[in-house]
Write an enzyme that holds these catalytic residues in place. Structure first.
Site, PDB file in Angstrom:
ATOM      1  NE  ARG A  12      -3.815  -1.854   2.686  1.00  0.00           N
ATOM      2  CZ  ARG A  12      -4.739  -1.854   3.642  1.00  0.00           C
ATOM      3  NH1 ARG A  12      -4.962  -0.760   4.336  1.00  0.00           N
ATOM      4  NH2 ARG A  12      -5.436  -2.935   3.917  1.00  0.00           N
ATOM      5  CG  HIS A  34      -6.710  -1.421  -5.351  1.00  0.00           C
ATOM      6  ND1 HIS A  34      -5.412  -1.712  -5.000  1.00  0.00           N
ATOM      7  CD2 HIS A  34      -7.117  -0.474  -4.471  1.00  0.00           C
ATOM      8  CE1 HIS A  34      -5.041  -0.964  -3.977  1.00  0.00           C
ATOM      9  NE2 HIS A  34      -6.067  -0.203  -3.636  1.00  0.00           N
ATOM     10  CE1 TYR A  51     -22.347  15.281 -11.564  1.00  0.00           C
ATOM     11  CE2 TYR A  51     -21.123  15.166  -9.499  1.00  0.00           C
ATOM     12  CZ  TYR A  51     -22.324  15.234 -10.181  1.00  0.00           C
ATOM     13  OH  TYR A  51     -23.508  15.259  -9.478  1.00  0.00           O
TER      14      TYR A  51
END
Length: 743
Positions: free
Chosen positions: A33, A79, A123
């Site tokens: 990570r 993921h 968006y």
């Protein structure tokens, strides 16, 4: 509980179980990570985002696609974490103020340098940049290992193959369990020069490398002011701090006035918070050289700072701002990365470059072997096709008449299975003389390429030349003459600091300083009547000190710990309220108390006194503290704390103690020290006895004391005169019961 269930229970110490599980979690966090890989500079989430976009064909020439599509594909295939972790990582790769060379071309609101958040992924739209394609160049040529994804339905790359030095180019930051990383961004053209240097000289020193790669190159620009020696030391160890300052210029206004314009700010600083910080300091009167600040930024940074007056030099004002605000910021570098063996390690710049070059050599060899395999297969096919043209009629006859033409062709012409399949799949329209010539030409070209690649594999020098050619190509793409490739962070070593005396720019006005017993301090304008102060305090609090000062003075606080704390009078809060706690302004210990507060006079000397009659004289200059933590002037302990700080104002000093003794001795007997416990001033036999008061006087003026009834003069005070460190004599008749000499 059944016997069968009991037998399945595993007995284990809780400490061992916790240790084992926490270690597994820590390793997972570090490797999977938080820390980037030294070979491609990517964390797993970044790698998976780019690979997903590659598989969706979101190349720089493709149309933009909704970020929600990419996030969903990454979550579904690679993921298995939260969508915010993927989208936040994706957004950072698109922010040109976060990464030096964006890997994602974003369309829509991807946040800004003011700290405003990005729009939702439904968006925004995105596709990859050229830099991202360079990172993945050759990924379909068996250049890196592939591993199964989390559910085993597909594969993902262990590391990216490309020669783009992403770790140094775009840096990275992350916090793992017990370790963190913070890598600055750099100029790719300079990194490529450094890589070429290390290819030619693997043992190149950090000094040689840093002559090619001149420190960080941040996307927000700024000015690097560290010396070359400091830069070399930081990169040699992989740890260190860089001092980055904002870039500024002076603009001339009408009638000789000037204003300073900030055009670049340090990397990682949120512009809106920086402006708020400076505005708050102006309101708190902690920036006496600054009158106002305004943010006139559009797409470019433009912060306008107005000096207090025309007499304020711009360089002095900026030096004060650099000292007080985030216009100068320390970037703490930590090259903590995952090495090629999969272990976290802090690396110096030489090791980073060598690991990257080793990775690129492995990629080169694997891509070469992959290409040689393809060439061998193609040459095999071309060999079969040439046999067709030499025996065209017989081949056609076999195909037309035989039930199993494949077996017959293999037996008659000694062909391989691959060659026969190619012959049988050949179209009739290809059976032309021109096609035969084309095949012979291709065969010759492939043989030449095969020989060249075999020579490449056999020669380390040729491999090095190929790597340098790759790095040179990247350098040309991101040349310093291009808009994206130009160096943004200037390196201007700071040879000397500008000394700032802000007092000369402070308006001189009278103040009355008020300090309560609970440590609340404030300053009222004007010199108020100290005997008739109409002040309000918090419940349970009352007045402890009140004295006159000027706004240009330094106010000293002497604590029972023996520390001196200095506050500029103009920084004190207004007396309209209860003021501000002293402990918010200086670091006075929770168990420490203020025993004296006064206007510091640098030309004056002060007698510092401990509870049990010890002390020494300190100069006014030695009592000045430059930091919040204060200055330890007197050494004290729990049994003998500091109790007084008295200005030296006479040739004799009188001391009274709780043992009802008075001692007068010459001031010249007290030593002057810079720090220490001091000497015995008045001796006390019992441990419970202590000093009550100290007073200086001149022999010519006589000795006396003051009470509410007035001043009493002692006609003959010689009997109480003795040597320092003696007990003295019993107090004279009429001496105040409090043991105080009065004011």
């Amino acid at each position: 509980m059944s016997k069968e269930i009991i037998e399945k229970i595993d007995s284990q110490q809780l400490s061992e179980a916790l240790s084992e599980r926490y270690l597994s979690y820590a390793v997972s966090t570090i490797v999977s990570r938080a820390l980037p890989d030294v070979r491609d500079g990517l964390k797993p989430v970044h790698r998976r985002i780019l690979y997903s976009m590659l598989r969706q064909k979101l190349s720089p020439n493709a149309a933009f696609r909704k970020c929600a599509t990419v996030v969903g594909d990454v979550l579904g295939h690679y993921h298995p974490h939260g969508d915010s972790s993927v989208y936040d990582a994706m957004v950072r790769l698109a922010q040109d103020f976060s990464v030096r060379y964006p890997l994602i071309d974003g369309q829509g609101n991807f946040g800004n340098i003011d700290g405003d958040p990005q729009a939702a992924y439904r968006y925004t739209e995105s596709k990859m940049t050229d830099a991202a394609m360079l990172i993945m160049e050759g990924i379909d040529e068996d250049s890196v290992d592939m591993m199964p994804n989390f559910d085993g339905t597909t594969f993902e790359p262990v590391v990216m193959p490309g020669a783009f030095p992403n770790l140094l180019a775009n840096g990275g930051m992350g916090i793992a369990v017990g370790m963190a990383t913070n890598i600055p961004t750099h100029n790719v053209a300079e990194v490529c020069d450094a890589l070429s240097l290390v290819v030619d000289n693997p043992d190149a020193t950090t000094i040689q490398i840093m002559k090619k790669m001149i420190g960080p190159d941040f996307p927000t620009g700024g000015v690097l002011i560290d010396s070359f020696d400091t830069i070399v030391k930081n990169y040699d160890t992989g740890r260190g701090a860089f001092r980055i300052r904002a870039k500024w210029e002076v603009e001339k206004l009408d009638r000789g006035a000037e204003q300073v314009v900030i055009t670049e700010i340090p990397y990682g600083i949120i512009k809106s918070k920086l402006v708020e910080q400076i505005a708050s300091l102006i309101d708190a009167k902690k920036l006496p050289l600054v009158d106002d600040i305004s943010d006139e930024s559009t797409t470019d940074v433009r912060i306008v700072i107005t000096p207090k007056s025309r007499n304020v030099p711009a360089d002095k004002m900026m030096a004060h701002l650099f000292a007080m605000t985030d216009l100068e910021y320390k970037f703490n570098m930590n090259f903590n990365v995952i090495d090629s063996k999969g272990a976290p390690k802090v690396m110096g710049i030489g090791d980073v470059l060598r690991e990257f070059i080793t990775h690129q050599k492995n990629v080169l060899i694997r891509r070469t072997n992959w290409r040689l395999g393809n060439i061998a297969r193609r040459l095999e096919i071309l060999g079969g096709l040439l046999i067709v043209y030499l025996n065209l009629d017989r081949v056609i006859e076999i195909i037309r008449n035989e039930d199993d033409p494949k077996t017959v062709l293999i037996a008659e012409f000694n062909l391989t299975d691959i060659q026969v399949e190619a012959i049988l799949n050949t179209r009739l329209r290809s059976l032309r003389k021109l096609e035969e010539m084309e095949i012979r030409r291709e065969d010759a070209e492939l043989l030449a390429e095969q020989k060249q690649l075999q020579e490449l594999l056999a020669s380390e020098d040729m491999q090095n030349e190929q790597l340098k050619a790759w790095f040179l190509d990247i350098k040309k793409r991101y040349d310093k003459k291009t808009l994206l490739g130009r160096r943004r962070t200037q390196w201007i070593p700071q040879t000397e600091e500008i000394l700032i005396d802000t007092d000369e720019f402070i308006e001189k006005e009278p103040l009355t300083v008020i300090i309560s017993t609970m440590g609340w301090i404030r300053a009222a304008k004007g010199h108020l009547d100290l005997n008739n102060l109409d002040l309000k305090f918090k419940e349970g609090d009352e007045l402890q000190f009140a004295f006159h000062a000027m706004s240009t003075d330094k106010i000293n606080l002497f604590a029972n710990s023996g520390k001196m704390f200095t506050l500029p009078a103009n920084d004190l809060p207004s007396a309209r309220g209860f003021g501000e706690s002293v402990r918010m302004m200086v670091d006075i210990g929770a168990d420490d108390n203020i025993v004296c507060a006064f206007v510091l006079d640098f030309s004056m000397k002060y007698l510092l006194v401990g509870r049990h009659g010890t002390g020494f004289i300190a100069s006014g200059e030695n009592c000045l503290s430059q930091t919040r933590t204060g200055k330890q002037v007197m050494n004290t302990d729990a049994k003998n704390p500091a109790v007084m700080c008295v200005p030296v104002s006479g040739d004799y000093v009188a001391m009274s103690g709780s043992n009802d003794k008075l001692l007068i001795f010459s001031t010249s007997e007290i030593p002057e020290m810079t720090r220490g416990k001091g000497v015995i001033l008045q001796k006390y036999n019992a441990e419970r006895t202590y000093v009550l008061d100290v007073m200086f006087f001149n022999a010519s003026d006589g000795f006396g004391w003051t009470t509410g009834r007035g001043t009493t003069k002692l006609d003959d005070w010689q009997p109480w005169v003795g040597k320092r460190a003696s007990q003295g004599r019993t107090i004279p008749v009429g001496f105040p019961r409090s043991g105080k000499f009065g004011k």
